[in-house]
Write a protein that holds these residues in place. Structure first.
Motif, PDB file in Angstrom:
ATOM      1  N   ASP A   1       0.358 -28.552  18.451  1.00 17.14           N
ATOM      2  CA  ASP A   1       1.035 -28.554  19.755  1.00 17.14           C
ATOM      3  C   ASP A   1       2.529 -28.273  19.622  1.00 17.14           C
ATOM      4  O   ASP A   1       3.341 -28.646  20.475  1.00 17.14           O
ATOM      5  CB  ASP A   1       0.827 -29.892  20.467  1.00 17.14           C
ATOM      6  CG  ASP A   1       1.362 -31.060  19.651  1.00 17.14           C
ATOM      7  OD1 ASP A   1       1.759 -30.832  18.486  1.00 17.14           O
ATOM      8  OD2 ASP A   1       1.360 -32.176  20.166  1.00 17.14           O
ATOM      9  N   ARG A   2       2.935 -27.603  18.564  1.00 11.26           N
ATOM     10  CA  ARG A   2       4.371 -27.392  18.354  1.00 11.26           C
ATOM     11  C   ARG A   2       4.973 -26.423  19.390  1.00 11.26           C
ATOM     12  O   ARG A   2       5.996 -26.731  20.001  1.00 11.26           O
ATOM     13  CB  ARG A   2       4.616 -26.844  16.953  1.00 11.26           C
ATOM     14  CG  ARG A   2       4.374 -27.863  15.838  1.00 11.26           C
ATOM     15  CD  ARG A   2       4.572 -27.226  14.484  1.00 11.26           C
ATOM     16  NE  ARG A   2       3.658 -26.096  14.280  1.00 11.26           N
ATOM     17  CZ  ARG A   2       3.690 -25.268  13.238  1.00 11.26           C
ATOM     18  NH1 ARG A   2       4.602 -25.454  12.302  1.00 11.26           N
ATOM     19  NH2 ARG A   2       2.824 -24.278  13.132  1.00 11.26           N
ATOM     20  N   ALA A   3       4.389 -25.288  19.555  1.00 16.13           N
ATOM     21  CA  ALA A   3       4.901 -24.326  20.544  1.00 16.13           C
ATOM     22  C   ALA A   3       4.011 -24.351  21.775  1.00 16.13           C
ATOM     23  O   ALA A   3       4.454 -24.611  22.888  1.00 16.13           O
ATOM     24  CB  ALA A   3       4.969 -22.934  19.930  1.00 16.13           C
ATOM     25  N   ARG A   4       2.799 -24.148  21.544  1.00 15.67           N
ATOM     26  CA  ARG A   4       1.797 -24.264  22.606  1.00 15.67           C
ATOM     27  C   ARG A   4       0.534 -24.842  21.979  1.00 15.67           C
ATOM     28  O   ARG A   4       0.303 -24.719  20.772  1.00 15.67           O
ATOM     29  CB  ARG A   4       1.536 -22.906  23.258  1.00 15.67           C
ATOM     30  CG  ARG A   4       1.056 -21.822  22.338  1.00 15.67           C
ATOM     31  CD  ARG A   4       1.006 -20.466  23.031  1.00 15.67           C
ATOM     32  NE  ARG A   4       0.530 -19.424  22.131  1.00 15.67           N
ATOM     33  CZ  ARG A   4      -0.737 -19.084  21.975  1.00 15.67           C
ATOM     34  NH1 ARG A   4      -1.675 -19.742  22.627  1.00 15.67           N
ATOM     35  NH2 ARG A   4      -1.070 -18.103  21.133  1.00 15.67           N
ATOM     36  N   LEU A   5      -0.260 -25.442  22.775  1.00 15.58           N
ATOM     37  CA  LEU A   5      -1.446 -26.144  22.260  1.00 15.58           C
ATOM     38  C   LEU A   5      -2.458 -25.134  21.712  1.00 15.58           C
ATOM     39  O   LEU A   5      -2.888 -24.222  22.427  1.00 15.58           O
ATOM     40  CB  LEU A   5      -2.089 -26.980  23.376  1.00 15.58           C
ATOM     41  CG  LEU A   5      -3.253 -27.871  22.935  1.00 15.58           C
ATOM     42  CD1 LEU A   5      -2.754 -28.922  21.931  1.00 15.58           C
ATOM     43  CD2 LEU A   5      -3.886 -28.554  24.138  1.00 15.58           C
ATOM     44  N   GLN A   6      -2.784 -25.341  20.440  1.00 18.72           N
ATOM     45  CA  GLN A   6      -3.789 -24.487  19.791  1.00 18.72           C
ATOM     46  C   GLN A   6      -4.808 -25.360  19.063  1.00 18.72           C
ATOM     47  O   GLN A   6      -4.469 -26.405  18.514  1.00 18.72           O
ATOM     48  CB  GLN A   6      -3.113 -23.536  18.797  1.00 18.72           C
ATOM     49  CG  GLN A   6      -2.151 -22.541  19.413  1.00 18.72           C
ATOM     50  CD  GLN A   6      -1.653 -21.542  18.397  1.00 18.72           C
ATOM     51  OE1 GLN A   6      -2.433 -20.936  17.673  1.00 18.72           O
ATOM     52  NE2 GLN A   6      -0.346 -21.361  18.360  1.00 18.72           N
ATOM     53  N   ARG A   7      -6.025 -24.873  19.055  1.00 17.65           N
ATOM     54  CA  ARG A   7      -7.117 -25.549  18.343  1.00 17.65           C
ATOM     55  C   ARG A   7      -7.636 -24.618  17.242  1.00 17.65           C
ATOM     56  O   ARG A   7      -7.946 -23.458  17.492  1.00 17.65           O
ATOM     57  CB  ARG A   7      -8.261 -25.915  19.291  1.00 17.65           C
ATOM     58  CG  ARG A   7      -7.884 -26.953  20.342  1.00 17.65           C
ATOM     59  CD  ARG A   7      -9.053 -27.204  21.292  1.00 17.65           C
ATOM     60  NE  ARG A   7      -8.712 -28.186  22.290  1.00 17.65           N
ATOM     61  CZ  ARG A   7      -8.845 -29.492  22.162  1.00 17.65           C
ATOM     62  NH1 ARG A   7      -9.329 -29.980  21.023  1.00 17.65           N
ATOM     63  NH2 ARG A   7      -8.489 -30.317  23.128  1.00 17.65           N
TER      64      ARG A   7
ATOM     65  N   GLN B   1      -4.842 -42.016  18.986  1.00 16.26           N
ATOM     66  CA  GLN B   1      -4.330 -41.162  20.063  1.00 16.26           C
ATOM     67  C   GLN B   1      -3.388 -40.085  19.534  1.00 16.26           C
ATOM     68  O   GLN B   1      -3.198 -39.033  20.155  1.00 16.26           O
ATOM     69  CB  GLN B   1      -3.614 -42.012  21.119  1.00 16.26           C
ATOM     70  CG  GLN B   1      -4.529 -42.930  21.910  1.00 16.26           C
ATOM     71  CD  GLN B   1      -3.777 -43.741  22.941  1.00 16.26           C
ATOM     72  OE1 GLN B   1      -2.529 -43.788  22.931  1.00 16.26           O
ATOM     73  NE2 GLN B   1      -4.508 -44.378  23.855  1.00 16.26           N
ATOM     74  N   ASN B   2      -2.753 -40.344  18.384  1.00 19.28           N
ATOM     75  CA  ASN B   2      -1.800 -39.394  17.810  1.00 19.28           C
ATOM     76  C   ASN B   2      -2.424 -38.493  16.742  1.00 19.28           C
ATOM     77  O   ASN B   2      -1.697 -37.759  16.052  1.00 19.28           O
ATOM     78  CB  ASN B   2      -0.605 -40.132  17.213  1.00 19.28           C
ATOM     79  CG  ASN B   2       0.163 -40.915  18.262  1.00 19.28           C
ATOM     80  OD1 ASN B   2       0.329 -40.442  19.405  1.00 19.28           O
ATOM     81  ND2 ASN B   2       0.640 -42.098  17.892  1.00 19.28           N
ATOM     82  N   SER B   3      -3.729 -38.597  16.547  1.00 16.46           N
ATOM     83  CA  SER B   3      -4.398 -37.800  15.502  1.00 16.46           C
ATOM     84  C   SER B   3      -4.272 -36.313  15.800  1.00 16.46           C
ATOM     85  O   SER B   3      -4.359 -35.877  16.954  1.00 16.46           O
ATOM     86  CB  SER B   3      -5.866 -38.187  15.403  1.00 16.46           C
ATOM     87  OG  SER B   3      -6.008 -39.499  14.928  1.00 16.46           O
ATOM     88  N   THR B   4      -4.072 -35.558  14.725  1.00 15.59           N
ATOM     89  CA  THR B   4      -3.986 -34.099  14.859  1.00 15.59           C
ATOM     90  C   THR B   4      -5.294 -33.417  14.473  1.00 15.59           C
ATOM     91  O   THR B   4      -5.390 -32.184  14.571  1.00 15.59           O
ATOM     92  CB  THR B   4      -2.855 -33.557  13.973  1.00 15.59           C
ATOM     93  OG1 THR B   4      -3.095 -33.945  12.607  1.00 15.59           O
ATOM     94  CG2 THR B   4      -1.507 -34.094  14.444  1.00 15.59           C
TER      95      THR B   4
END
Length: 487
Positions: A52-58, A138-141
């Motif tokens: 989620d640094r620039a835009r949310l990516q999976r 909740q903070n898991s990447t």
């Protein structure tokens, strides 16, 4: 159930002509080998990394991880298998492995693809890496799911290249605990099984470890290695053999059957390896695990007929073993051991190697009992012969006298003439007053005289009842007691 009885009966018919020999000789581990199984487990880890640094990516990836391989054995013909828990449930955290792999691939950093937690030099990336490891918050990447697949490869010929998918019915809390699996045994539900003992008795010392280091086939049968408990019944291997056991575990003996060499029955399951010591989980704990999984170990028709065939095969009665082994293959055509033994039996049947064709050894005649001396037997025989002769003489003389009586009555003869060498004897006729014939020495002529007309001479008298000689002036016969007719 009637079909089961018929099948077992057919197998029994094949051994009716056999001598009553020991069915399965001591140390015959081929009672167990048909039930050997190779067990392999692997997991598929599905992981999603969130950036989620620039835009949310999976970023999604899927990894296959080999958990463990080992051995096992079948305990019911419908496909229940026992192995060690460590073969189907790894103590390694697969989510950690997946985090390392996906993080290194996405962020192009050097993170080892193993089961350990690591750090990276970049502080921001390191925070994200630590948040990728479990547990999930909740903070898991990262988000990962694990699916484990267990495959069993029974010892069959031809081998099953894809194996049989196994469901884990139960597993223990420790790596050495028994794990109970279930495979689809097909419509006939007649997989070969192993004979199971009830406990490791104090007398159990020599055992065999049944290992399948690779997927089994006719060219890769189970491997048997002998070991010893010290002291007997203790489940502790001799110190000199512990290195050998550790090498067997590394080669695939995790979950292997431990067989009592004396009875050829499974009495435990082997586990260990790595940081874990070699451990034998006893058969009573295996049975407890089976009960907890709702399973009762049992054997099937193919096992019954197969063991009947072993009785002939191990005693080298190859012509008798062949038809019974053929019956095994009628029940289970890919029974690896029966196929091998049938080839051997057909090749050796009715040859010099067939024990049924060998001439029986002569049976030694036992010597007379040392408790009875031989002279007693000889003496008894002589006495018996003498008694027979003594009893027959009066009988023969009586028959001769009766013949003379009949001749005298008819008036045809009134005297009995008998030749006695070198002496003159006077035989009295049975009836007093009848003439008596004197028999003179050789060359003389016989003449008739009257009783008492032998003045000055002596005569021998004989009993008119039994024919035996009468003593001088005896009034009664000394043999039969009949009165003498002498004046």
């Amino acid at each position: 159930m009637p079909r089961l009885a018929v099948i077992a009966g057919l197998g029994a018919l094949g051994v009716l002509g056999m001598p009553l020999l020991h069915p399965h000789p001591s140390g015959s581990t081929d009672r167990v080998t048909p039930g050997a199984v190779r067990v392999e487990s692997e997991s598929t880890v599905s992981v999603t990394l969130i950036d989620d640094r620039a835009r949310l990516q999976r970023f999604e990836r899927e990894y296959e991880v080999e958990l463990a391989t080992g051995s096992g054995f079948t305990v019911t013909p419908d496909g229940v298998i026992v192995t060690a828990t460590q073969v189907v449930r790894s103590d390694k955290d697969l989510q950690v492995y997946a985090a390392n792999r996906v993080f290194a691939e996405y962020f192009k950093v050097d993170v080892p693809a193993d089961f350990d937690r690591h750090t990276v030099d970049d502080p921001d990336l390191n925070i994200r890496l630590q948040a990728c490891y479990p547990p999930r918050t909740q903070n898991s990447t990262c988000n990962a799911t694990v699916e484990t697949k267990v495959t069993a490869f029974p010892y069959l010929d031809p081998a099953l290249p894809e194996g049989l998918a196994a469901e884990v019915l139960s597993a223990g809390d420790t790596p050495s605990a028994p794990a109970v699996l279930k495979v689809n045994a097909g419509p006939k539900n007649n997989l070969p099984t192993v004979p199971m003992g009830t406990t490791i008795g104090a007398e159990v010392e020599s055992v065999d470890v049944m290992t399948l280091a690779t997927r089994p086939s006719a060219k890769a049968p189970p491997k048997m290695d002998t070991a010893h408990f010290d002291p007997p019944g203790s489940r502790n291997f001799k110190a000199a053999e512990r290195d050998k056991i550790d090498k067997l575990i590394e080669a695939g003996a995790i979950g292997a059957a431990v067989i009592d060499d004396r009875k050829s029955e499974v009495v435990g399951v082997l586990s260990g390896g790595g940081s874990l010591p070699a451990t034998v989980t006893p058969v009573d704990e295996i049975r407890t695990a089976l009960v907890a999984a709702g399973v009762t170990p049992r054997r099937g028709p193919v096992d019954v007929v197969y063991e009947q065939a072993l009785a002939a095969y191990h005693n080298k009665l190859y012509a008798n073993a062949a038809p019974v082994l053929q019956q095994v293959l009628t029940l289970r055509q890919d029974h690896a051991v029966a196929l091998d033994y049938l080839r051997v039996s057909k090749a050796k049947a009715n040859t010099a190697e067939d024990a049924a064709k060998k001439k029986p050894s002569p049976v030694a005649v036992p010597a007379p009992s040392p408790g009875v001396a031989s002279w007693i037997w000889i003496t008894g025989g002589v006495v018996l012969v003498g008694a027979v002769m003594a009893g027959s003489v009066p009988f023969l003389l009586r028959r001769r006298r009766n013949g003379v009586d009949q001749q005298d009555t008819s008036g045809e003869n009134h005297a009995l003439v008998t030749s006695w060498p070198a002496q003159t004897e006077v035989y009295r006729t049975p009836n007093p007053g009848q003439p008596v014939m004197d028999i003179s020495p050789a060359g003389g002529q016989p003449h008739v005289s009257n009783p008492g007309s032998n003045p000055g001479g002596t005569s021998k008298k004989f009993c008119t009842q039994c024919g035996m000689r009468l003593g001088h002036a005896h009034r009664f016969c000394g043999f039969c007691g009949h009165p003498s007719d002498a004046p």
